[in-house]
Design a protein around this motif. Sequence first.
Motif, PDB file in Angstrom:
ATOM      1  N   ALA A 154       0.846  -1.196   0.000  1.00 11.06           N
ATOM      2  CA  ALA A 154       0.000   0.000   0.000  1.00 11.06           C
ATOM      3  C   ALA A 154       0.876   1.240   0.000  1.00 11.06           C
ATOM      4  O   ALA A 154       2.003   1.219   0.503  1.00 11.06           O
ATOM      5  N   GLN A 155       0.338   2.307  -0.588  1.00 12.20           N
ATOM      6  CA  GLN A 155       1.031   3.594  -0.588  1.00 12.20           C
ATOM      7  C   GLN A 155      -0.003   4.697  -0.480  1.00 12.20           C
ATOM      8  O   GLN A 155      -1.011   4.687  -1.176  1.00 12.20           O
ATOM      9  N   LEU A 156       0.251   5.652   0.408  1.00  7.08           N
ATOM     10  CA  LEU A 156      -0.637   6.797   0.601  1.00  7.08           C
ATOM     11  C   LEU A 156       0.194   8.071   0.539  1.00  7.08           C
ATOM     12  O   LEU A 156       1.187   8.193   1.254  1.00  7.08           O
ATOM     13  N   THR A 157      -0.200   8.998  -0.312  1.00  4.87           N
ATOM     14  CA  THR A 157       0.455  10.293  -0.402  1.00  4.87           C
ATOM     15  C   THR A 157      -0.547  11.364   0.014  1.00  4.87           C
ATOM     16  O   THR A 157      -1.657  11.415  -0.521  1.00  4.87           O
ATOM     17  N   GLN A 158      -0.154  12.195   0.967  1.00  2.00           N
ATOM     18  CA  GLN A 158      -1.012  13.255   1.475  1.00  2.00           C
ATOM     19  C   GLN A 158      -0.410  14.614   1.127  1.00  2.00           C
ATOM     20  O   GLN A 158       0.729  14.909   1.493  1.00  2.00           O
ATOM     21  N   SER A 159      -1.183  15.428   0.433  1.00  4.53           N
ATOM     22  CA  SER A 159      -0.751  16.779   0.108  1.00  4.53           C
ATOM     23  C   SER A 159      -0.724  17.626   1.371  1.00  4.53           C
ATOM     24  O   SER A 159      -1.368  17.290   2.372  1.00  4.53           O
ATOM     25  N   PRO A 160       0.010  18.742   1.357  1.00  7.55           N
ATOM     26  CA  PRO A 160       0.060  19.600   2.550  1.00  7.55           C
ATOM     27  C   PRO A 160      -1.341  20.022   2.991  1.00  7.55           C
ATOM     28  O   PRO A 160      -2.112  20.594   2.222  1.00  7.55           O
ATOM     29  N   ALA A 161      -1.660  19.690   4.200  1.00  7.85           N
ATOM     30  CA  ALA A 161      -2.963  20.006   4.782  1.00  7.85           C
ATOM     31  C   ALA A 161      -2.908  19.657   6.254  1.00  7.85           C
ATOM     32  O   ALA A 161      -1.896  19.154   6.748  1.00  7.85           O
ATOM     33  N   GLU A 162      -3.985  19.887   6.946  1.00  7.17           N
ATOM     34  CA  GLU A 162      -4.064  19.501   8.357  1.00  7.17           C
ATOM     35  C   GLU A 162      -2.896  20.040   9.162  1.00  7.17           C
ATOM     36  O   GLU A 162      -2.391  19.402  10.079  1.00  7.17           O
ATOM     37  N   GLY A 163      -2.416  21.248   8.812  1.00  8.82           N
ATOM     38  CA  GLY A 163      -1.317  21.845   9.552  1.00  8.82           C
ATOM     39  C   GLY A 163       0.059  21.447   9.065  1.00  8.82           C
ATOM     40  O   GLY A 163       1.056  21.965   9.537  1.00  8.82           O
ATOM     41  N   ARG A 164       0.137  20.510   8.090  1.00  6.90           N
ATOM     42  CA  ARG A 164       1.435  20.116   7.550  1.00  6.90           C
ATOM     43  C   ARG A 164       1.877  21.096   6.472  1.00  6.90           C
ATOM     44  O   ARG A 164       1.073  21.571   5.673  1.00  6.90           O
ATOM     45  N   ARG A 219       4.359  20.202   4.295  1.00  8.01           N
ATOM     46  CA  ARG A 219       4.964  19.448   3.201  1.00  8.01           C
ATOM     47  C   ARG A 219       4.174  18.179   2.908  1.00  8.01           C
ATOM     48  O   ARG A 219       3.415  17.694   3.743  1.00  8.01           O
ATOM     49  N   THR A 220       4.404  17.652   1.708  1.00  7.09           N
ATOM     50  CA  THR A 220       3.761  16.411   1.306  1.00  7.09           C
ATOM     51  C   THR A 220       4.345  15.237   2.096  1.00  7.09           C
ATOM     52  O   THR A 220       5.542  15.190   2.373  1.00  7.09           O
ATOM     53  N   VAL A 221       3.478  14.304   2.448  1.00  6.06           N
ATOM     54  CA  VAL A 221       3.864  13.130   3.223  1.00  6.06           C
ATOM     55  C   VAL A 221       3.497  11.879   2.430  1.00  6.06           C
ATOM     56  O   VAL A 221       2.452  11.826   1.776  1.00  6.06           O
ATOM     57  N   ALA A 222       4.345  10.884   2.478  1.00  9.20           N
ATOM     58  CA  ALA A 222       4.045   9.593   1.863  1.00  9.20           C
ATOM     59  C   ALA A 222       4.240   8.483   2.881  1.00  9.20           C
ATOM     60  O   ALA A 222       5.201   8.508   3.663  1.00  9.20           O
ATOM     61  N   CYS A 223       3.319   7.536   2.883  1.00 13.80           N
ATOM     62  CA  CYS A 223       3.418   6.368   3.753  1.00 13.80           C
ATOM     63  C   CYS A 223       3.363   5.111   2.892  1.00 13.80           C
ATOM     64  O   CYS A 223       2.554   5.014   1.963  1.00 13.80           O
ATOM     65  N   PHE A 224       4.216   4.163   3.207  1.00 14.60           N
ATOM     66  CA  PHE A 224       4.296   2.903   2.477  1.00 14.60           C
ATOM     67  C   PHE A 224       4.122   1.748   3.454  1.00 14.60           C
ATOM     68  O   PHE A 224       4.697   1.748   4.538  1.00 14.60           O
ATOM     69  N   LEU A 225       3.333   0.773   3.052  1.00 20.70           N
ATOM     70  CA  LEU A 225       3.293  -0.506   3.738  1.00 20.70           C
ATOM     71  C   LEU A 225       3.933  -1.531   2.815  1.00 20.70           C
ATOM     72  O   LEU A 225       3.611  -1.593   1.618  1.00 20.70           O
ATOM     73  N   ALA A 226       4.856  -2.306   3.365  1.00 19.69           N
ATOM     74  CA  ALA A 226       5.566  -3.290   2.565  1.00 19.69           C
ATOM     75  C   ALA A 226       5.764  -4.554   3.387  1.00 19.69           C
ATOM     76  O   ALA A 226       5.646  -4.553   4.627  1.00 19.69           O
ATOM     77  N   ARG A 227       6.069  -5.633   2.695  1.00 17.43           N
ATOM     78  CA  ARG A 227       6.202  -6.932   3.342  1.00 17.43           C
ATOM     79  C   ARG A 227       7.451  -7.626   2.827  1.00 17.43           C
ATOM     80  O   ARG A 227       7.786  -7.539   1.650  1.00 17.43           O
ATOM     81  N   LYS A 228       8.140  -8.298   3.731  1.00 21.40           N
ATOM     82  CA  LYS A 228       9.243  -9.160   3.319  1.00 21.40           C
ATOM     83  C   LYS A 228       8.655 -10.510   2.931  1.00 21.40           C
ATOM     84  O   LYS A 228       8.050 -11.184   3.767  1.00 21.40           O
ATOM     85  N   PRO A 229       8.795 -10.913   1.676  1.00 20.11           N
ATOM     86  CA  PRO A 229       8.171 -12.164   1.248  1.00 20.11           C
ATOM     87  C   PRO A 229       8.564 -13.347   2.110  1.00 20.11           C
ATOM     88  O   PRO A 229       9.711 -13.461   2.548  1.00 20.11           O
ATOM     89  N   ALA A 230       7.607 -14.205   2.348  1.00 23.00           N
ATOM     90  CA  ALA A 230       7.864 -15.391   3.158  1.00 23.00           C
ATOM     91  C   ALA A 230       8.682 -16.403   2.362  1.00 23.00           C
ATOM     92  O   ALA A 230       8.610 -16.431   1.139  1.00 23.00           O
TER      93      ALA A 230
END
Length: 217
Positions: free
Chosen positions: A194-204, A206-217
């Motif tokens: 998953a990846q989420l990018t948030q534009s400057p808002a909510e008091g931020r 700068r732009t913020v990006a969050c990544f969810l990643a997994r190490k393959p089993a």
Amino acid sequence: MTEPSYLTAVRESYNTVATAYTERVPPPAELDPLSRAMLAAFAELVRTADRGPVADLGCGPGKVTAHLAQRGVRAFGIDLSPKMVELAREAYPGLRFAVGSMTALDIENDHLGGILAYYSTHHTPPELLPVVFGEFHRTLAPGGHLMLCGYVGDNERLRPTRAYGDHPVSFESHLLPPHHLAGLLTQTGFALTAQLTQSPAEGRKRTVACFLARKPA
């Protein structure tokens, strides 16, 4: 071995601003809804997988570590700044915090069920990010989850001289494009989920990006 100068700058700067940082940075419960949702998703993923303890790398004063622990995650924190670790231990005596660097983690291979790097990698020079991501991959157990979140930009290099209550700092921040960070994670061996990018808002500012990643089993 001589320590890289950027690590020295980060440690000294956060030792200086630690108290002011703790006072100014809100706890996770006061974050915007999307940020809270990403943390909740990560907590559920690592709790359900139950592959091992979860390391909050660059934990600062421990607010996010405690947030994860309150949601049933076996979380502990590591930070480069001894002063930050001291404040975290004082605030959350029931949790484990240690001084350390994400460039060379004192953690066994395949030991962790999860890693959270929450606004803690942007001080790393871009050419050294593969080293950091390599440590994440080495220490995660197969099937373990990573959440990486922080400021992004168009290859910007920031050099503030004062921060957090006008205290002197000497660290730099490197704001890379989200696609570059995603590419580095996949090149290291992670599977992005998953990846989420948030534009400057909510008091931020700068732009913020969050990544969810997994190490393959």
